[in-house]
Write a protein that holds these residues in place. Structure first.
Motif, mmCIF file in Angstrom:
data_model
loop_
_atom_site.group_PDB
_atom_site.id
_atom_site.type_symbol
_atom_site.label_atom_id
_atom_site.label_comp_id
_atom_site.label_asym_id
_atom_site.label_seq_id
_atom_site.Cartn_x
_atom_site.Cartn_y
_atom_site.Cartn_z
ATOM 1 N N VAL A 71 0.978 -1.270 -0.167
ATOM 2 C CA VAL A 71 0.064 0.060 0.118
ATOM 3 C C VAL A 71 0.842 1.123 -0.032
ATOM 4 O O VAL A 71 1.950 1.397 0.840
ATOM 5 N N GLY A 72 0.639 2.278 -0.865
ATOM 6 C CA GLY A 72 1.426 3.315 -0.813
ATOM 7 C C GLY A 72 2.683 3.150 -1.868
ATOM 8 O O GLY A 72 2.612 2.493 -2.718
ATOM 9 N N ARG A 73 3.677 3.950 -1.211
ATOM 10 C CA ARG A 73 5.173 3.724 -1.945
ATOM 11 C C ARG A 73 5.457 2.199 -1.850
ATOM 12 O O ARG A 73 5.567 1.643 -1.325
ATOM 13 N N THR A 74 6.345 2.227 -3.423
ATOM 14 C CA THR A 74 6.997 0.833 -3.607
ATOM 15 C C THR A 74 8.294 1.114 -3.194
ATOM 16 O O THR A 74 9.143 1.741 -3.182
ATOM 17 N N PRO A 75 8.606 0.021 -1.823
ATOM 18 C CA PRO A 75 9.920 0.354 -1.444
ATOM 19 C C PRO A 75 10.878 -0.278 -2.053
ATOM 20 O O PRO A 75 10.956 -1.307 -2.732
ATOM 21 N N ILE A 76 12.135 0.496 -2.010
ATOM 22 C CA ILE A 76 13.314 -0.152 -2.528
ATOM 23 C C ILE A 76 14.263 -0.965 -1.586
ATOM 24 O O ILE A 76 14.485 -0.208 -0.531
ATOM 25 N N LYS A 152 16.627 1.143 13.112
ATOM 26 C CA LYS A 152 17.617 2.568 13.212
ATOM 27 C C LYS A 152 16.451 3.701 13.155
ATOM 28 O O LYS A 152 15.552 3.478 12.674
ATOM 29 N N HIS A 153 17.020 4.582 13.875
ATOM 30 C CA HIS A 153 16.348 5.645 13.504
ATOM 31 C C HIS A 153 16.624 6.524 12.411
ATOM 32 O O HIS A 153 17.339 6.176 11.497
ATOM 33 N N ILE A 154 15.623 7.396 12.107
ATOM 34 C CA ILE A 154 15.520 8.067 10.686
ATOM 35 C C ILE A 154 16.904 8.546 10.333
ATOM 36 O O ILE A 154 17.330 8.320 9.158
ATOM 37 N N ARG A 155 17.810 9.100 11.128
ATOM 38 C CA ARG A 155 19.006 9.545 10.663
ATOM 39 C C ARG A 155 19.979 8.548 10.309
ATOM 40 O O ARG A 155 20.928 8.440 9.421
ATOM 41 N N ARG A 184 13.965 12.559 -4.478
ATOM 42 C CA ARG A 184 13.748 12.567 -3.054
ATOM 43 C C ARG A 184 12.718 11.439 -2.639
ATOM 44 O O ARG A 184 12.945 10.637 -1.593
ATOM 45 N N ASP A 185 11.615 11.136 -3.615
ATOM 46 C CA ASP A 185 10.773 9.963 -3.159
ATOM 47 C C ASP A 185 11.639 8.621 -3.160
ATOM 48 O O ASP A 185 11.540 7.621 -2.484
ATOM 49 N N ASP A 186 12.488 8.303 -4.162
ATOM 50 C CA ASP A 186 13.372 7.241 -4.223
ATOM 51 C C ASP A 186 14.204 7.038 -2.994
ATOM 52 O O ASP A 186 14.622 6.186 -2.322
ATOM 53 N N LEU A 187 14.742 8.277 -2.578
ATOM 54 C CA LEU A 187 15.664 8.396 -1.382
ATOM 55 C C LEU A 187 14.931 7.789 -0.270
ATOM 56 O O LEU A 187 15.469 7.323 0.596
ATOM 57 N N ALA A 188 13.791 8.535 -0.055
ATOM 58 C CA ALA A 188 12.889 8.095 1.186
ATOM 59 C C ALA A 188 12.470 6.694 0.877
ATOM 60 O O ALA A 188 12.469 6.138 2.139
ATOM 61 N N SER A 189 11.955 6.047 0.121
ATOM 62 C CA SER A 189 11.596 4.891 -0.368
ATOM 63 C C SER A 189 12.867 3.715 0.129
ATOM 64 O O SER A 189 12.431 2.949 0.934
ATOM 65 N N MET A 190 13.999 4.068 -0.115
ATOM 66 C CA MET A 190 15.289 3.115 -0.021
ATOM 67 C C MET A 190 15.493 3.468 1.627
ATOM 68 O O MET A 190 16.249 2.486 2.242
ATOM 69 N N SER A 191 15.110 4.526 2.229
ATOM 70 C CA SER A 191 15.402 4.431 3.643
ATOM 71 C C SER A 191 14.165 4.382 4.675
ATOM 72 O O SER A 191 14.109 4.525 5.797
ATOM 73 N N MET A 193 11.236 5.677 4.966
ATOM 74 C CA MET A 193 10.499 6.989 5.670
ATOM 75 C C MET A 193 9.871 7.835 4.686
ATOM 76 O O MET A 193 9.977 7.457 3.434
ATOM 77 N N SER A 194 9.109 8.748 5.221
ATOM 78 C CA SER A 194 8.278 9.493 4.324
ATOM 79 C C SER A 194 9.291 10.273 3.430
ATOM 80 O O SER A 194 10.313 10.738 3.819
ATOM 81 N N THR A 195 8.829 10.906 2.257
ATOM 82 C CA THR A 195 9.327 11.885 1.618
ATOM 83 C C THR A 195 9.707 13.192 2.226
ATOM 84 O O THR A 195 11.010 13.473 2.426
ATOM 85 N N SER A 196 8.933 13.695 3.303
ATOM 86 C CA SER A 196 8.879 14.992 4.104
ATOM 87 C C SER A 196 10.319 14.647 5.024
ATOM 88 O O SER A 196 11.034 15.652 5.240
ATOM 89 N N ASN A 197 10.460 13.618 5.476
ATOM 90 C CA ASN A 197 11.289 13.209 6.592
ATOM 91 C C ASN A 197 12.592 13.192 5.842
ATOM 92 O O ASN A 197 13.763 13.317 6.435
#
Length: 233
Positions: A71-76, A152-155, A184-191, A193-197
């Motif tokens: 559901v939602g973003r396709t995770p990398i 892990k935390h977001i950072r 940024r969407d791909d970076l978020a997906s690979m991490s 987390m949400s794009t905003s985060n």
């Protein structure tokens, strides 16, 4: 000899070099059965739940391994660098693909039929040993990524992703800018987390002097600090 045949022989030589072979019969068998196809950015190379029919090798470009059906973003879940095999777990497990492969950017993929690959493997223990090691590395890396993405935390997650991208794709002439243009969407997906985060955390890294943001590219200024953040989670 036509240029496309010479090109296939060059790719075949690169492939057998992975198991330290210069066997002309192997090179010939691979070159004669080799198919080479180009994929555009975001084009699907294979879908999860498909049965593999060919052994796949990335000649040039970049590929992302994604998990579809959620559901939602396709995770990398992984990033493949050129001159590497991919999708081979399903081949050896005689199973369907558990993930999908998609072009991160325009790429060239070589492949040989499963029957050809199986025959080569049956006749050369060095090939078996090579893929056994690759499967072990894949299992270890997958375990590390699961820990990163879930514990892990977001950072820590973002630092981990940046370091993986640098390790897989190298840097440009300045030896700092990662050699991939990434949304940024791909970076978020690979991490995970949400794009905003992802945007907020990447901006924090930039303010701390760890990275510099250059459009869709990331310049690593302090790799040691990023490694420290990744390890501490």
């Amino acid at each position: 000899m036509p240029s496309h045949i010479l090109y296939k022989e060059d790719v075949a030589r690169d492939i057998v070099g992975f198991w330290n072979s210069n066997d002309q019969a192997e090179i010939k068998a691979i070159a004669e059965n080799l198919s080479i196809r180009k994929f555009k950015k975001n084009e699907i190379i294979y879908h999860e739940r498909q049965k593999p029919t060919r052994m796949l090798y990335l000649v040039s470009g970049k590929i992302k391994i994604v998990k579809e059906g959620g559901v939602g973003r396709t995770p990398i879940v992984n990033a493949i660098k050129e001159k590497h095999f991919f999708g081979f777990r399903a081949f050896f497990a005689d199973d369907c693909y558990a993930t999908s492969a998609m072009a991160f950017e325009d790429c060239t993929v070589a492949s040989i039929p499963i029957a050809t690959a199986a025959l080569l493997i049956a006749n050369n223990n060095n090939i078996t040993n090579f893929f056994a090691k690759q499967l072990a590395l894949l299992l270890g890396n997958s375990g590390d990524r699961i820990v990163s993405l879930t514990q892990k935390h977001i950072r820590g997650r973002l630092a981990d992703t940046i370091l993986i991208l640098k390790d897989n794709y190298g840097t440009m002439a300045d030896e700092k800018t990662i050699n991939i243009s990434m949304s940024r969407d791909d970076l978020a997906s690979m991490s995970n987390m949400s794009t905003s985060n992802a945007i907020r955390t990447l901006s924090a890294f930039a303010q701390e002097g760890l990275v510099e943001i250059v459009g869709k590219r990331i310049k690593v200024l302090d790799g040691e600090k990023l490694e420290d953040i990744s390890e501490k989670g």
